[in-house]
Design a protein around this motif. Structure first.
Motif, mmCIF file in Angstrom:
data_model
loop_
_atom_site.group_PDB
_atom_site.id
_atom_site.type_symbol
_atom_site.label_atom_id
_atom_site.label_comp_id
_atom_site.label_asym_id
_atom_site.label_seq_id
_atom_site.Cartn_x
_atom_site.Cartn_y
_atom_site.Cartn_z
ATOM 1 N N VAL A 230 9.085 -45.571 33.619
ATOM 2 C CA VAL A 230 9.940 -46.710 33.961
ATOM 3 C C VAL A 230 11.398 -46.266 33.974
ATOM 4 O O VAL A 230 11.776 -45.287 33.318
ATOM 5 N N THR B 74 17.824 -49.587 32.311
ATOM 6 C CA THR B 74 19.240 -49.829 32.576
ATOM 7 C C THR B 74 19.780 -50.739 31.483
ATOM 8 O O THR B 74 19.016 -51.287 30.667
ATOM 9 N N PRO C 166 17.537 -56.634 39.213
ATOM 10 C CA PRO C 166 16.272 -55.926 39.408
ATOM 11 C C PRO C 166 16.440 -54.664 40.252
ATOM 12 O O PRO C 166 17.211 -54.651 41.214
ATOM 13 N N VAL C 167 15.748 -53.600 39.849
ATOM 14 C CA VAL C 167 15.803 -52.329 40.591
ATOM 15 C C VAL C 167 14.509 -52.194 41.389
ATOM 16 O O VAL C 167 13.436 -51.986 40.825
ATOM 17 N N ARG C 168 14.632 -52.327 42.700
ATOM 18 C CA ARG C 168 13.460 -52.212 43.580
ATOM 19 C C ARG C 168 13.359 -50.830 44.200
ATOM 20 O O ARG C 168 12.317 -50.440 44.703
ATOM 21 N N ASP D 138 19.400 -49.460 44.588
ATOM 22 C CA ASP D 138 19.901 -50.467 43.649
ATOM 23 C C ASP D 138 20.655 -49.855 42.472
ATOM 24 O O ASP D 138 21.279 -50.593 41.692
ATOM 25 N N HIS E 298 12.554 -51.418 34.353
ATOM 26 C CA HIS E 298 12.219 -51.607 35.763
ATOM 27 C C HIS E 298 11.034 -50.708 36.131
ATOM 28 O O HIS E 298 11.076 -49.485 35.916
#
Length: 290
Positions: A164, A167, A173-175, A179, A251
């Motif tokens: 994972v 942050t 959100p990190v897609r 990002d 994330h």
């Protein structure tokens, strides 16, 4: 050239000092100095560069150290073979930091309990450094990110890790890599396999990775993330063991970056009794590769 001389040479090379090597070997320094001088005279080369209070290996010394490690490994293999296959003697194991911290403590304790005649020594380092030590004969087996494509090595998968990105709290959100474009990256040294995985993740989206802050422990890595110093990649199993994990945002990553496999790897044909017993323990049985 005798094994005793090579043991002394190896100890001095690793300690960088005759005095510290003498303590390690329970010998007097003058004896070590004499044996080293005799070895250099026999070989006709200087094995060390004398610099102030520390001894540095000469080019010839580096070559001999590599051969000495291989000879000691073969010596242990031979001893195990002629003693009926019972685990005994030195067993040098290498592991990634996260694997050593999360998966190994109970297994190491059990190995010591089952095989008290084995002197198991654990070394932690990034995967690339561990593989180099394995190929050089300084380690008998390593737990690294795999599988590996090296001639002369073989291995087995042992642990699956879910990876994972972490942050600071409140981060959107990190897609994908875009990002976190420009964010500082907190990671281990360049030869860490998880750092290489993170670099590949950024490269897959053609996003430039931010500046890298090199850290030597997961505890420090997480603390930097909590403080807003950057982003980091780590196994979920490691993250769950760290204090402060509630203070970061986690994330999930898309495949093929979401998982990593930890393999036990050794030199081809070098499965002695000590390694065989370790494989059996990791796989939950008494022996392996019988």
């Amino acid at each position: 050239m005798e094994f005793g001389q090579l043991r002394i040479f190896q100890a001095v090379a690793e300690e960088g000092s005759i005095a510290r090597a003498a303590e390690r070997l329970h010998r007097v320094p003058s004896n070590l100095s004499t044996r080293l001088r005799q070895l250099e005279e026999q070989l006709g080369v200087d094995l060390f560069l004398r610099e102030r209070q520390r001894l540095q290996l000469s080019p010839a010394g580096k070559v001999l150290l590599d051969y000495a490690a291989r000879l000691f490994a073969l010596q242990e293999e031979a001893r195990a073979a002629v003693q009926g296959g019972e685990p005994v003697g030195d067993f040098a194991l290498g592991s990634m930091y996260s694997t050593a911290a999360i998966h190994l403590p109970p297994r190491l304790a059990e190995y010591h309990r089952r095989y008290p005649a084995v002197n198991l020594q654990l070394q932690t380092a990034p995967s690339g450094e561990l593989v180099e030590s394995l190929l050089g004969g300084r380690l008998d087996a390593v737990l690294v990110d795999g599988p590996l494509d090296f001639d002369g090595l073989e291995g087995l998968p042992m642990f699956e890790e879910r990876m994972v990105l972490v942050t600071e709290n409140g981060h959107p959100p990190v897609r994908g890599p875009e990002d976190v474009a420009g964010s500082a990256v907190i990671a281990f040294r360049p030869r860490c396999s998880y750092r290489l995985l993170l670099e590949s993740w950024f490269a897959s989206a053609r996003v430039s990775m931010g500046r890298v802050m090199e850290i030597e422990s997961y505890h420090s890595m997480l603390a930097c993330v909590v403080a807003g110093g950057g982003v980091a990649l780590m196994p979920v199993s490691m993250l769950q063991s760290l204090p402060g994990r509630e203070s970061v945002a986690v994330h999930a990553l898309a495949e093929p970056f979401a998982r990593a496999s930890t393999w036990l790897v050794w030199r081809k044909g070098m499965v002695g009794a000590n390694l065989k017993a370790w494989i059996g323990l990791l796989q939950g049985r008494e022996s392996a590769l019988a």
